[in-house]
Design a protein around this motif. Structure first.
Motif, PDB file in Angstrom:
ATOM      1  N   MET B   1       0.621  -1.320  -0.095  1.00  0.00           N
ATOM      2  CA  MET B   1       0.127  -0.041  -0.164  1.00  0.00           C
ATOM      3  C   MET B   1       0.570   1.204  -0.208  1.00  0.00           C
ATOM      4  O   MET B   1       1.899   1.297   0.817  1.00  0.00           O
ATOM      5  CB  MET B   1      -0.781  -0.255   1.168  1.00  0.00           C
ATOM      6  N   ALA B   2      -0.025   1.969  -0.441  1.00  0.00           N
ATOM      7  CA  ALA B   2       1.474   3.288  -0.748  1.00  0.00           C
ATOM      8  C   ALA B   2       0.925   4.080   0.414  1.00  0.00           C
ATOM      9  O   ALA B   2       0.407   4.636   1.180  1.00  0.00           O
ATOM     10  CB  ALA B   2       0.806   4.510  -2.109  1.00  0.00           C
ATOM     11  N   ASP B   3       2.541   4.604   0.864  1.00  0.00           N
ATOM     12  CA  ASP B   3       1.960   5.782   2.254  1.00  0.00           C
ATOM     13  C   ASP B   3       1.785   7.558   1.841  1.00  0.00           C
ATOM     14  O   ASP B   3       1.930   7.570   0.323  1.00  0.00           O
ATOM     15  CB  ASP B   3       3.787   5.556   1.910  1.00  0.00           C
ATOM     16  N   VAL B   4       0.938   7.811   2.511  1.00  0.00           N
ATOM     17  CA  VAL B   4       1.298   9.094   2.587  1.00  0.00           C
ATOM     18  C   VAL B   4       2.469   9.385   2.397  1.00  0.00           C
ATOM     19  O   VAL B   4       3.631   9.788   3.102  1.00  0.00           O
ATOM     20  CB  VAL B   4      -0.003   9.118   4.003  1.00  0.00           C
ATOM     21  N   VAL B 120      -2.252  17.794 -20.625  1.00  0.00           N
ATOM     22  CA  VAL B 120      -3.533  16.307 -20.833  1.00  0.00           C
ATOM     23  C   VAL B 120      -2.421  14.617 -19.875  1.00  0.00           C
ATOM     24  O   VAL B 120      -1.602  15.092 -20.934  1.00  0.00           O
ATOM     25  CB  VAL B 120      -4.035  15.791 -21.467  1.00  0.00           C
ATOM     26  N   SER B 121      -2.743  13.994 -19.001  1.00  0.00           N
ATOM     27  CA  SER B 121      -1.829  13.152 -18.730  1.00  0.00           C
ATOM     28  C   SER B 121      -3.050  11.770 -18.672  1.00  0.00           C
ATOM     29  O   SER B 121      -4.054  11.988 -18.310  1.00  0.00           O
ATOM     30  CB  SER B 121      -1.228  13.480 -17.761  1.00  0.00           C
ATOM     31  N   THR B 122      -1.854  10.534 -17.964  1.00  0.00           N
ATOM     32  CA  THR B 122      -2.621   9.508 -18.007  1.00  0.00           C
ATOM     33  C   THR B 122      -2.265   8.841 -16.681  1.00  0.00           C
ATOM     34  O   THR B 122      -0.961   8.847 -16.791  1.00  0.00           O
ATOM     35  CB  THR B 122      -2.943   8.864 -18.676  1.00  0.00           C
ATOM     36  N   ALA B 123      -3.221   8.319 -15.548  1.00  0.00           N
ATOM     37  CA  ALA B 123      -2.229   7.409 -14.334  1.00  0.00           C
ATOM     38  C   ALA B 123      -3.614   6.068 -13.542  1.00  0.00           C
ATOM     39  O   ALA B 123      -4.457   6.373 -14.477  1.00  0.00           O
ATOM     40  CB  ALA B 123      -2.237   8.429 -13.473  1.00  0.00           C
ATOM     41  N   MET B 183      -0.399   7.208  -7.359  1.00  0.00           N
ATOM     42  CA  MET B 183      -0.763   7.320  -8.589  1.00  0.00           C
ATOM     43  C   MET B 183       0.190   6.052  -9.767  1.00  0.00           C
ATOM     44  O   MET B 183       2.069   6.607  -8.877  1.00  0.00           O
ATOM     45  CB  MET B 183      -0.743   9.299  -8.212  1.00  0.00           C
ATOM     46  N   ASN B 184       0.066   5.204  -9.914  1.00  0.00           N
ATOM     47  CA  ASN B 184       1.043   5.081 -11.066  1.00  0.00           C
ATOM     48  C   ASN B 184       1.905   4.155  -8.994  1.00  0.00           C
ATOM     49  O   ASN B 184       2.577   3.681  -9.705  1.00  0.00           O
ATOM     50  CB  ASN B 184       1.858   5.324 -11.494  1.00  0.00           C
ATOM     51  N   ASP B 185       1.251   3.463  -8.937  1.00  0.00           N
ATOM     52  CA  ASP B 185       1.630   2.686  -7.720  1.00  0.00           C
ATOM     53  C   ASP B 185       2.487   3.159  -6.590  1.00  0.00           C
ATOM     54  O   ASP B 185       2.532   2.813  -5.964  1.00  0.00           O
ATOM     55  CB  ASP B 185       1.646   1.691  -7.651  1.00  0.00           C
ATOM     56  N   GLN B 186       2.082   4.773  -6.545  1.00  0.00           N
ATOM     57  CA  GLN B 186       3.365   5.924  -6.121  1.00  0.00           C
ATOM     58  C   GLN B 186       2.781   6.404  -4.972  1.00  0.00           C
ATOM     59  O   GLN B 186       1.365   6.149  -5.462  1.00  0.00           O
ATOM     60  CB  GLN B 186       4.737   6.469  -6.558  1.00  0.00           C
TER      61      GLN B 186
END
Lengths: 369, 369
Positions: B1-4, B120-123, B183-186
């Motif tokens: 799980m990602a950290d804050v 514009v971007s995708t995550a 975002m992107n597993d980070q």
């Protein structure tokens, strides 16, 4: 509660004399411009798009089968259906071929009905929510599409087959898709699919299958001929040679509009003139603005726009333009709630089967000095 | 799980050197064309659209308030939020001002960021579904809109106020709207709204409120300055004089596309040349076809189109055109799944604040013989 139409009424179209009849058999007739100005279209003026004669159905022995990827296949009589909660939705239906005549002016489209702007109408539909019936049948998670099959066997398919179409499960599960037995608080006429038809608000009319006999839950869209017939092919494609997966298979309706008054053949006096019409945005969108021009788009006037009767209906508009004497062309273009606007010209959207003409509306007229 | 994200990382943009930076404070920078070719945008290339400096947030003491027309007002820590089921959605976000530069070539738009095609971007976004949090709070039937308020106080509003926006309950209740912490597993970077931001797939980026502090269930759309700021006004309107209800308040994104290669300043050899780009259709629609022309629309080539990574992402396309020596203009236009096509020219869609430019993409270039 509306009664199921009696078999004795079959074969009677019950339409106004001024319907614009393109074909007698199958009966294809569009709503006259005057009747398009009303928010709700009367039954005797509602457009008719058929692919076969009206099937003869004995409503007492008629059953609706619900099958495929379901836990509990159902066979429902009209009495069974009336035990579900009755729901009413006001919705506009529009043929995907509406305004094909404008495309034919660009290049001919042989073998297709030359619809003007009247293959569209609005009614108050009552019946049961498709979602309620599907819940009763217990649709399995693998079912991504819901297919509908009517009793009307069409010779336009090879081999002949009943008219059918499908919609994705996401739309089928929405409350607004009805299995309707009433129209404008009257029994659904035979001409419009009695005893039961589908109404898919915001989608091309072809998915609102009439004379419904079967609902199938399935993993893929239906293989019915008429599912992929209603596709926008690339302009250079040969419609006789394409595969069923080619082109853009139509579903939700894109933003468009029509000019109702003045009509193309009307003789009006130069000077301030009311220009009126309607606009329609399909699925999940509304009409946000309608612009009208009498000078080839050099200047645009924003029309007054009525709110929709429901999220699923057309919206009427009107404005006053000062028209010059002599020949004039009126142009109207509608914007949807995402700020998408209609294509400028039918040349852009021309396609071999002549579907989904959502180019700006044009009317040429001559004004008396 | 990602950290804050840690408060120590605040203030660091962590972006590539080749970002196209339009403003340093607030930081507004678009993704470089090379990075737009990847299906998923790396964190260091994801576009940034801000209305204020990054707010300083201590994630340990940070709380999300959920209030308004709810049965159980909530105050949730990050630990509370992580107890909900974690969900992941791949989604494209796009600023409503993307490609404003093309509109500015038609007529200047003072005081606005001259975005090219890279806002514009995708995550891959991960977090909790907004619908799950709303269910926990028990939203009352009168709540037709869900309002979001960030911690970033903007001087661009008078008086200054936190950035905010709202979406209708129908969209808020859909599973795809996330409150994202990764975002992107980070871990979600401070630059993109840590500890928690909204992600509204298929809608203009402005509704995906960053540094989220408050969710309000209410009968009407939010009165926040930035809700109606993101409106398409009629061309003749004075943006300083209009009322908040004027214009088309933006939500879902309309069909559009961009040409990535060759770029406008690129020197390419005449002859067969790969032309590539992406197209994006918002809410409930997909990209159905992309046409490319090198002869001002006399002939169109249909590009090969990638399937979307999810229903909420852009789709890349490519084709080979034979380019003549000398000056050429490439034009690309996309069609959505309803057969709606982009406007032909930025002239048609020009509006005083320069939003929602979905006109066909144009690139001028000179080819070596």
């Amino acid at each position: 509660m509306a009664d199921v139409v009696d078999i004795d009424r079959m074969g009677i179209w019950d339409k106004r004399d001024d319907m614009l009849v393109h074909q007698e058999e199958p009966y294809n007739a569009e709503t006259p411009p005057g009747a398009l100005a009303a928010p709700i279209t009367s039954l005797d003026a509602f457009y008719c798009r058929n692919h076969a004669p009206i099937p003869r159905i004995d409503s007492a022995s008629w059953r609706l089968r619900v099958e495929g990827l379901v836990d509990r296949p159902l066979e429902l009589s009209m009495d069974d259906l009336r035990r579900f909660t009755e729901r009413t939705v006001v919705a506009t239906l529009q043929c995907a071929g509406n305004r094909r005549a404008d495309l034919m002016e660009v290049r001919d489209i042989p073998g297709q009905v030359p619809w003007g702007p009247g293959a569209v109408s609005t009614a108050r539909w009552s019946g049961v929510s498709l979602a309620d019936v599907l819940a009763e049948a217990g649709v399995r998670p693998q079912a991504a599409h819901i297919a509908f099959t009517g009793a009307d066997v069409s010779q336009q398919a090879d081999p002949p087959q009943p008219f059918g179409g499908s919609i994705p499960m996401t739309k089928a599960a929405s409350g607004e898709v009805l299995l309707a037995w009433a129209m404008n608080d009257q029994a659904l006429p035979a001409a419009h699919g009695a005893p039961l038809r589908v109404v898919v608000p915001g989608w091309i009319g072809a998915r609102s299958v009439k004379w419904l006999e079967r609902i199938g839950a399935q993993a893929e869209p239906t293989g019915n001929h008429f599912q992929t017939e209603y596709s926008v092919l690339p302009p250079e494609a040969d419609p006789e040679a394409v595969g069923p997966g080619d082109g853009i298979t139509l579903g939700p309706v894109a933003i468009h509009c029509a000019i109702l008054r003045p009509g193309g053949n009307e003789r009006v006096a130069a000077g301030p003139t009311e220009v009126s019409g309607f606009a329609f945005a399909g699925e999940n969108r509304t009409v946000a603005r309608v612009d009208v021009s009498a000078d080839h788009g050099s200047t645009w006037t924003h029309a007054d726009l009525d709110p929709p009767e429901s999220p699923w209906t057309w919206q009427h508009w009107r404005t006053v333009l000062t028209l010059p004497p002599g020949e004039t062309e009126l142009v109207a273009r509608a914007w949807d709630s995402t700020a998408a606007v209609q294509a400028e010209s039918p040349v852009t959207v021309w396609n071999p089967r002549g579907y989904a003409n959502n180019a700006a509306a044009h009317v040429r007229l001559t004004c008396r000095p």
